[in-house]
Design a protein around this motif. Structure first.
Motif, PDB file in Angstrom:
ATOM      1  N   SER A 160       2.460   0.483  19.203  1.00 29.09           N
ATOM      2  CA  SER A 160       1.746   0.114  17.982  1.00 29.09           C
ATOM      3  C   SER A 160       2.336   0.763  16.734  1.00 29.09           C
ATOM      4  O   SER A 160       1.741   0.671  15.666  1.00 29.09           O
ATOM      5  N   THR A 217       2.738  -1.591  13.704  1.00 28.32           N
ATOM      6  CA  THR A 217       1.479  -1.849  13.007  1.00 28.32           C
ATOM      7  C   THR A 217       1.062  -0.650  12.168  1.00 28.32           C
ATOM      8  O   THR A 217       0.632  -0.797  11.023  1.00 28.32           O
ATOM      9  N   THR A 260       3.164  -0.420   9.084  1.00 23.43           N
ATOM     10  CA  THR A 260       2.810  -1.471   8.146  1.00 23.43           C
ATOM     11  C   THR A 260       1.523  -1.134   7.407  1.00 23.43           C
ATOM     12  O   THR A 260       1.415  -1.361   6.203  1.00 23.43           O
TER      13      THR A 260
END
Length: 106
Positions: free
Chosen positions: A93, A96, A99
Protein backbone atom coordinates in the motif's frame (compact mmCIF):
# COMPACT_ATOMS: atom_id res chain seq x y z
CA UNK A 1 -12.61 -1.30 -26.10
CA UNK A 2 -12.40 2.43 -26.43
CA UNK A 3 -9.40 4.21 -25.02
CA UNK A 4 -9.83 7.26 -22.85
CA UNK A 5 -7.72 9.95 -24.56
CA UNK A 6 -6.90 11.71 -21.28
CA UNK A 7 -5.59 8.77 -19.30
CA UNK A 8 -4.57 6.38 -22.06
CA UNK A 9 -6.39 3.53 -20.32
CA UNK A 10 -9.19 1.45 -21.74
CA UNK A 11 -12.71 2.18 -20.62
CA UNK A 12 -14.70 -0.69 -19.19
CA UNK A 13 -12.07 -2.07 -16.80
CA UNK A 14 -9.77 -4.95 -17.57
CA UNK A 15 -7.80 -7.48 -15.61
CA UNK A 16 -4.77 -5.29 -16.29
CA UNK A 17 -6.25 -2.67 -13.98
CA UNK A 18 -6.58 -5.19 -11.17
CA UNK A 19 -3.04 -6.54 -11.31
CA UNK A 20 -1.36 -3.15 -11.32
CA UNK A 21 -1.52 -2.82 -7.53
CA UNK A 22 2.28 -2.89 -7.42
CA UNK A 23 2.64 -0.51 -10.33
CA UNK A 24 2.52 3.02 -8.99
CA UNK A 25 1.73 5.35 -11.87
CA UNK A 26 -0.23 8.14 -10.20
CA UNK A 27 0.55 11.12 -7.98
CA UNK A 28 4.26 11.61 -7.40
CA UNK A 29 5.04 8.47 -9.42
CA UNK A 30 3.56 10.02 -12.57
CA UNK A 31 6.47 12.48 -12.69
CA UNK A 32 9.23 9.87 -12.89
CA UNK A 33 10.34 8.08 -16.04
CA UNK A 34 9.41 4.61 -17.20
CA UNK A 35 12.74 3.07 -16.18
CA UNK A 36 12.52 4.43 -12.64
CA UNK A 37 8.93 3.21 -12.36
CA UNK A 38 10.02 -0.26 -13.48
CA UNK A 39 12.80 -0.28 -10.86
CA UNK A 40 10.32 0.73 -8.15
CA UNK A 41 7.93 -2.03 -9.26
CA UNK A 42 10.72 -4.63 -9.21
CA UNK A 43 11.91 -3.58 -5.75
CA UNK A 44 8.37 -3.62 -4.34
CA UNK A 45 7.68 -7.04 -5.84
CA UNK A 46 10.97 -8.46 -4.51
CA UNK A 47 10.32 -7.13 -1.01
CA UNK A 48 6.82 -8.60 -1.01
CA UNK A 49 8.14 -11.98 -2.16
CA UNK A 50 10.78 -11.95 0.59
CA UNK A 51 8.17 -11.02 3.20
CA UNK A 52 5.82 -13.76 2.04
CA UNK A 53 8.73 -16.20 2.25
CA UNK A 54 9.34 -15.09 5.83
CA UNK A 55 5.64 -15.58 6.53
CA UNK A 56 5.92 -19.16 5.25
CA UNK A 57 8.96 -19.67 7.48
CA UNK A 58 6.92 -18.38 10.42
CA UNK A 59 4.18 -20.82 9.53
CA UNK A 60 6.72 -23.65 9.55
CA UNK A 61 7.89 -22.54 13.01
CA UNK A 62 4.27 -22.57 14.15
CA UNK A 63 3.61 -26.07 12.83
CA UNK A 64 6.84 -27.54 14.20
CA UNK A 65 6.32 -25.83 17.55
CA UNK A 66 2.79 -27.18 17.81
CA UNK A 67 3.86 -30.69 16.90
CA UNK A 68 6.69 -30.65 19.46
CA UNK A 69 4.70 -28.73 22.10
CA UNK A 70 7.40 -26.04 22.11
CA UNK A 71 5.74 -22.78 23.18
CA UNK A 72 8.85 -20.70 22.47
CA UNK A 73 8.92 -21.81 18.83
CA UNK A 74 5.16 -21.25 18.53
CA UNK A 75 5.51 -17.67 19.82
CA UNK A 76 8.45 -17.06 17.46
CA UNK A 77 6.38 -18.36 14.55
CA UNK A 78 3.42 -16.18 15.50
CA UNK A 79 5.57 -13.06 15.70
CA UNK A 80 7.33 -13.80 12.42
CA UNK A 81 4.08 -14.59 10.59
CA UNK A 82 2.24 -11.51 11.87
CA UNK A 83 5.18 -9.17 11.29
CA UNK A 84 5.77 -10.41 7.77
CA UNK A 85 2.13 -10.11 6.75
CA UNK A 86 1.80 -6.61 8.22
CA UNK A 87 5.01 -5.51 6.46
CA UNK A 88 3.81 -7.02 3.15
CA UNK A 89 0.55 -5.08 3.49
CA UNK A 90 2.43 -1.84 4.19
CA UNK A 91 4.76 -2.31 1.21
CA UNK A 92 1.82 -3.17 -1.06
CA UNK A 93 0.00 0.00 0.00
CA UNK A 94 3.01 2.35 -0.22
CA UNK A 95 1.82 3.76 -3.54
CA UNK A 96 -1.49 4.75 -1.97
CA UNK A 97 0.19 6.17 1.13
CA UNK A 98 2.60 8.28 -0.95
CA UNK A 99 -0.28 9.54 -3.07
CA UNK A 100 -2.28 10.57 0.01
CA UNK A 101 0.69 12.40 1.54
CA UNK A 102 1.53 13.97 -1.83
CA UNK A 103 -2.10 15.09 -2.26
CA UNK A 104 -2.15 16.62 1.20
CA UNK A 105 0.98 18.60 0.39
CA UNK A 106 -0.47 20.17 -2.74
Amino acid sequence: MAKDPDSGKTAGGTVDGLVKGLAPDWGPFAQIGGTARTVIQAIMAAVILVLLGRALLGLVHLRVGNSQHDTVQVKQGQKELAGSLVAAFVVASLGTLFTIVYGMGI
